[in-house]
Design a protein around this motif. Sequence first.
Motif, PDB file in Angstrom:
ATOM      1  N   ASP A 118      -8.414   8.718   1.456  1.00 47.21           N
ATOM      2  CA  ASP A 118      -7.208   9.533   1.364  1.00 47.21           C
ATOM      3  C   ASP A 118      -6.164   8.818   0.513  1.00 47.21           C
ATOM      4  N   GLN A 119      -5.685   9.494  -0.527  1.00 48.33           N
ATOM      5  CA  GLN A 119      -4.804   8.845  -1.487  1.00 48.33           C
ATOM      6  C   GLN A 119      -3.425   8.547  -0.927  1.00 48.33           C
ATOM      7  N   THR A 120      -3.070   9.098   0.212  1.00 51.46           N
ATOM      8  CA  THR A 120      -1.764   8.797   0.781  1.00 51.46           C
ATOM      9  C   THR A 120      -1.821   7.632   1.748  1.00 51.46           C
ATOM     10  N   ARG A 121      -3.029   7.135   2.070  1.00 51.83           N
ATOM     11  CA  ARG A 121      -3.121   6.056   3.043  1.00 51.83           C
ATOM     12  C   ARG A 121      -3.790   4.813   2.489  1.00 51.83           C
ATOM     13  N   THR A 122      -4.625   4.976   1.458  1.00 53.52           N
ATOM     14  CA  THR A 122      -5.344   3.819   0.940  1.00 53.52           C
ATOM     15  C   THR A 122      -4.510   3.096  -0.094  1.00 53.52           C
ATOM     16  N   GLN A 123      -5.049   2.034  -0.634  1.00 53.81           N
ATOM     17  CA  GLN A 123      -4.295   1.277  -1.618  1.00 53.81           C
ATOM     18  C   GLN A 123      -4.101   2.121  -2.875  1.00 53.81           C
ATOM     19  N   PRO A 124      -3.043   1.809  -3.654  1.00 54.73           N
ATOM     20  CA  PRO A 124      -2.695   2.640  -4.805  1.00 54.73           C
ATOM     21  C   PRO A 124      -3.861   2.812  -5.768  1.00 54.73           C
ATOM     22  N   LEU A 125      -3.816   3.953  -6.449  1.00 49.89           N
ATOM     23  CA  LEU A 125      -4.918   4.333  -7.317  1.00 49.89           C
ATOM     24  C   LEU A 125      -4.546   4.164  -8.772  1.00 49.89           C
ATOM     25  N   ARG A 164       0.829  -1.198   0.000  1.00 51.66           N
ATOM     26  CA  ARG A 164       0.000   0.000   0.000  1.00 51.66           C
ATOM     27  C   ARG A 164       0.866   1.252   0.000  1.00 51.66           C
ATOM     28  N   ASN A 165       0.230   2.372  -0.249  1.00 54.49           N
ATOM     29  CA  ASN A 165       0.946   3.644  -0.292  1.00 54.49           C
ATOM     30  C   ASN A 165       1.739   3.845   0.991  1.00 54.49           C
ATOM     31  N   GLY A 166       3.026   4.182   0.832  1.00 49.14           N
ATOM     32  CA  GLY A 166       3.891   4.415   1.977  1.00 49.14           C
ATOM     33  C   GLY A 166       4.655   3.193   2.426  1.00 49.14           C
ATOM     34  N   ASP A 167       4.297   2.002   1.940  1.00 49.63           N
ATOM     35  CA  ASP A 167       5.018   0.791   2.322  1.00 49.63           C
ATOM     36  C   ASP A 167       6.421   0.792   1.726  1.00 49.63           C
ATOM     37  N   ARG A 168       7.377   0.364   2.532  1.00 49.94           N
ATOM     38  CA  ARG A 168       8.752   0.258   2.056  1.00 49.94           C
ATOM     39  C   ARG A 168       8.957  -1.101   1.412  1.00 49.94           C
ATOM     40  N   LEU A 169       9.629  -1.123   0.264  1.00 49.32           N
ATOM     41  CA  LEU A 169       9.925  -2.363  -0.439  1.00 49.32           C
ATOM     42  C   LEU A 169      11.378  -2.736  -0.156  1.00 49.32           C
ATOM     43  N   ILE A 170      11.587  -3.899   0.437  1.00 52.35           N
ATOM     44  CA  ILE A 170      12.924  -4.345   0.818  1.00 52.35           C
ATOM     45  C   ILE A 170      13.469  -5.269  -0.275  1.00 52.35           C
ATOM     46  N   ALA A 171      14.490  -4.795  -0.978  1.00 51.65           N
ATOM     47  CA  ALA A 171      15.018  -5.553  -2.115  1.00 51.65           C
ATOM     48  C   ALA A 171      15.487  -6.944  -1.691  1.00 51.65           C
ATOM     49  N   VAL A 218       9.766   3.114  -1.922  1.00 50.27           N
ATOM     50  CA  VAL A 218       8.534   3.266  -1.161  1.00 50.27           C
ATOM     51  C   VAL A 218       7.375   3.361  -2.144  1.00 50.27           C
ATOM     52  N   VAL A 219       6.309   2.604  -1.896  1.00 46.48           N
ATOM     53  CA  VAL A 219       5.147   2.626  -2.777  1.00 46.48           C
ATOM     54  C   VAL A 219       4.548   4.030  -2.786  1.00 46.48           C
ATOM     55  N   SER A 220       4.288   4.553  -3.972  1.00 48.10           N
ATOM     56  CA  SER A 220       3.817   5.924  -4.135  1.00 48.10           C
ATOM     57  C   SER A 220       2.310   5.988  -4.285  1.00 48.10           C
ATOM     58  N   GLY A 221       1.745   7.101  -3.866  1.00 43.81           N
ATOM     59  CA  GLY A 221       0.370   7.416  -4.212  1.00 43.81           C
ATOM     60  C   GLY A 221       0.332   8.087  -5.578  1.00 43.81           C
ATOM     61  N   LEU A 222      -0.842   8.334  -6.062  1.00 45.66           N
ATOM     62  CA  LEU A 222      -0.998   8.982  -7.360  1.00 45.66           C
ATOM     63  C   LEU A 222      -0.727  10.467  -7.247  1.00 45.66           C
ATOM     64  N   ASP A 223       0.150  10.982  -8.109  1.00 43.69           N
ATOM     65  CA  ASP A 223       0.352  12.418  -8.242  1.00 43.69           C
ATOM     66  C   ASP A 223      -0.709  12.921  -9.201  1.00 43.69           C
ATOM     67  N   ALA A 239       9.989   5.058 -12.547  1.00 45.22           N
ATOM     68  CA  ALA A 239       9.757   5.815 -13.785  1.00 45.22           C
ATOM     69  C   ALA A 239       8.283   5.861 -14.127  1.00 45.22           C
ATOM     70  N   GLU A 240       7.523   4.846 -13.712  1.00 43.76           N
ATOM     71  CA  GLU A 240       6.089   4.793 -13.993  1.00 43.76           C
ATOM     72  C   GLU A 240       5.256   5.468 -12.904  1.00 43.76           C
ATOM     73  N   GLY A 241       5.916   5.960 -11.847  1.00 39.01           N
ATOM     74  CA  GLY A 241       5.196   6.686 -10.813  1.00 39.01           C
ATOM     75  C   GLY A 241       4.591   5.830  -9.722  1.00 39.01           C
ATOM     76  N   LEU A 242       4.884   4.534  -9.713  1.00 38.05           N
ATOM     77  CA  LEU A 242       4.300   3.654  -8.699  1.00 38.05           C
ATOM     78  C   LEU A 242       5.183   3.504  -7.475  1.00 38.05           C
ATOM     79  N   VAL A 243       6.449   3.878  -7.603  1.00 38.42           N
ATOM     80  CA  VAL A 243       7.407   3.749  -6.514  1.00 38.42           C
ATOM     81  C   VAL A 243       8.243   5.025  -6.452  1.00 38.42           C
ATOM     82  N   THR A 244       8.564   5.450  -5.246  1.00 41.52           N
ATOM     83  CA  THR A 244       9.478   6.577  -5.040  1.00 41.52           C
ATOM     84  C   THR A 244      10.767   6.048  -4.443  1.00 41.52           C
ATOM     85  N   LEU A 245      11.902   6.442  -5.007  1.00 44.28           N
ATOM     86  CA  LEU A 245      13.202   6.035  -4.491  1.00 44.28           C
ATOM     87  C   LEU A 245      13.728   7.139  -3.591  1.00 44.28           C
ATOM     88  N   ARG A 246      13.923   6.803  -2.310  1.00 47.20           N
ATOM     89  CA  ARG A 246      14.321   7.796  -1.309  1.00 47.20           C
ATOM     90  C   ARG A 246      15.654   7.413  -0.688  1.00 47.20           C
TER      91      ARG A 246
END
Length: 228
Positions: free
Chosen positions: A220-227, A32-39, A75-80, A62-69
């Motif tokens: 809320d798009q920052t807390r619910t599952q990706p859109l 879900r949005n905000g979840d960290r992905l552990i390689a 980290v799973v991204s919400g919809l911009d 690049a597709e907007g589904l993940v943010t690299l921090r």
Amino acid sequence: MPLSALSRSLPLSAEEEAYRHLLQAICAGRYRNGDRLIAEDIATTLGMSRMPVRSAFQRLAAEGLVTLRPHRGAVVSGLDLEAMREVFEMRSVLEGLAIRLATPHVGPREMTRLERLLEDMDEEQDPAAWLAQHRAFHEYLCSLAGRPRLLRQIIGLYALIEPHMLLWLHSDRPLSARDEHAPILAALYSGDAAEAERVLRTHIEDTVPDLLSFIERSGDQTRTQPLR
């Protein structure tokens, strides 16, 4: 639901396997949005090294589904929403131009193929395969303009929105592709290039309110599952 319809060719590369695994997990709401992905964890699950997983992270970013921090990894991204609105605005203009240029070249053979593509969409139950058919319809229509550079720009925009559209399709589906695209076919039948452009632009722009409605239903798009 498996994403096998994205491509039926085998074998898959490790990067492609990791990408599809992650996309499926995001679509299904397991991430879900905000979840960290552990390689390391994902690589262990898939029985591969970390490098293909990290390459998949780059593709999803690049597709907007993940943010690299920094220091947090992927980290799973919400919809911009504003970025997505811009992409649809660009699609509206470019595909409107393409159909205006294409209309004089659309004859019975081309209409038959467009109608068949819509029939294929309505017969398809898998969201990923439905989306591939939807893309095929729009790309074929735009290809009739005979402007390869314009078509490449349009294809590039689809690459940005398809992951979000796939997420939306797992929650909501158009009732009939033929009904939704009927005004476009009618304008093409008439041979009125200006009307065809107007109808297609309206068709694309009407997606944005639908997207907003989906976000509102989902919370809320920052807390619910990706859109979308």
